[in-house]
Design an enzyme around this catalytic site. Structure first.
Site, PDB file in Angstrom:
ATOM      1  CG  HIS A 139      75.294  33.989 -10.899  1.00 16.01           C
ATOM      2  ND1 HIS A 139      75.506  33.517 -12.177  1.00 16.01           N
ATOM      3  CD2 HIS A 139      75.703  33.010 -10.063  1.00 16.01           C
ATOM      4  CE1 HIS A 139      76.020  32.298 -12.102  1.00 16.01           C
ATOM      5  NE2 HIS A 139      76.142  31.961 -10.831  1.00 16.01           N
TER       6      HIS A 139
ATOM      7  CD  GLU B 188      79.191  31.853  -7.676  1.00 19.23           C
ATOM      8  OE1 GLU B 188      78.674  31.117  -6.831  1.00 19.23           O
ATOM      9  OE2 GLU B 188      78.623  32.167  -8.730  1.00 19.23           O
TER      10      GLU B 188
END
Ligand SMILES: O=C(CO)COP(=O)(O)O
Length: 260
Positions: free
Chosen positions: A105, A181
């Site tokens: 992430h 993302e």
């Protein structure tokens, strides 16, 4: 009338990051469990990624639902056991019922020094232990005022490096999920623009084109109700953050996935 063809399978879920207390995590997980029948009837895979501390409690809540909710972890170490103080073993994650492990992430890359090399080793460990890596990729800078194609090209180049590094570490034929993302769209007021995301994710799919295992591509970054409808040409599903804290929003997203 000819039979209605089966819906393509979609996927949606959320990471709780480090937002909730244990008691809030448990009540939230019960609410998520109550969405399982809707997700199953809508041909949508639903996943929940709580923090490490609450994984076993969430596993026990989710294992009592007749319809599945996939349980995820926010990270793992790449060795299965040993003298690695503070780390969490992928073998233990598998043992307690985790099926998806999120890796790379943007917050882990930026705040905790996660590198493509580390993420690749972790992806290998996740697959070796019979789970699915959910690998987050994305460009750091928001598109500038130049041509849109230049922004797409830059994003694809950054994502390609991140993806190829991870893909090289896992056997062809193993399942993988990529979450596109854009770093600049995480924590923002709205998701990245439709044209940008669809153009980038189509290219990302091409990068995985030769693989034999199932590859799914999600979008994450300020996603919520209304996002999937815009992006469905490019993505298999969504990875929600803050906007899933209100469970009704997740329910709306599942309803949208059912309709589209
Ligand atoms: O980081 C995210 C999912 O991994 C998205 O977070 P937000 O939706 O809160 O921007």
């Amino acid at each position: 009338m000819p039979p209605v063809p089966p819906l393509e399978r979609r996927i949606v879920g959320t990471s709780l990051k480090m937002y909730f207390s244990p008691s809030r995590t448990l009540s939230y997980t019960k609410n998520i469990a109550s969405l399982a029948p809707l997700a199953a009837a809508s041909n949508v895979d639903l996943f929940l990624i709580p923090d490490f501390l609450n994984l076993t409690s969430c596993a026990s809540i989710l294992s009592s639902t007749p319809d599945p909710v996939l349980l995820g972890a926010q990270d793992t170490y790449f060795e299965d056991y040993g003298a690695f103080t503070g780390e969490v073993s992928p073998q233990s994650l598998k043992d307690i019922g985790v099926s998806i492990v999120e890796l790379g992430h943007a917050e882990r890359r930026r705040l905790f020094g996660e590198t493509d090399g580390n993420i690749a080793k972790k992806a290998a460990a996740v697959v070796r232990n019979g789970m699915i890596p959910l690998i987050c990729v994305g460009e750091v800078s928001a598109p500038s005022s130049g041509p849109a194609s230049a922004a797409v090209g830059m994003a694809v180049r950054e994502c390609r490096t991140q993806m190829l590094s991870a893909l090289a570490a896992i056997p062809d034929g193993s399942e993988v999920i990529f979450a596109y993302e854009p770093v600049w769209a995480i924590g923002a007021s709205e998701p990245a623009g439709k044209d940008h995301v669809v153009a980038v994710t189509k290219e990302l799919r091409r990068i995985c084109g030769e693989r034999k295992g199932r590859v799914r591509i999600l979008y994450g970054g300020s996603a919520g109700p209304g996002t999937f409808e815009n992006l469905k040409e490019g993505v298999d599903g969504l990875f929600l953050g803050r906007f899933a804290h209100e469970v009704g929003n997740l329910e709306k997203v599942i309803e949208e996935m059912k309709r589209t």
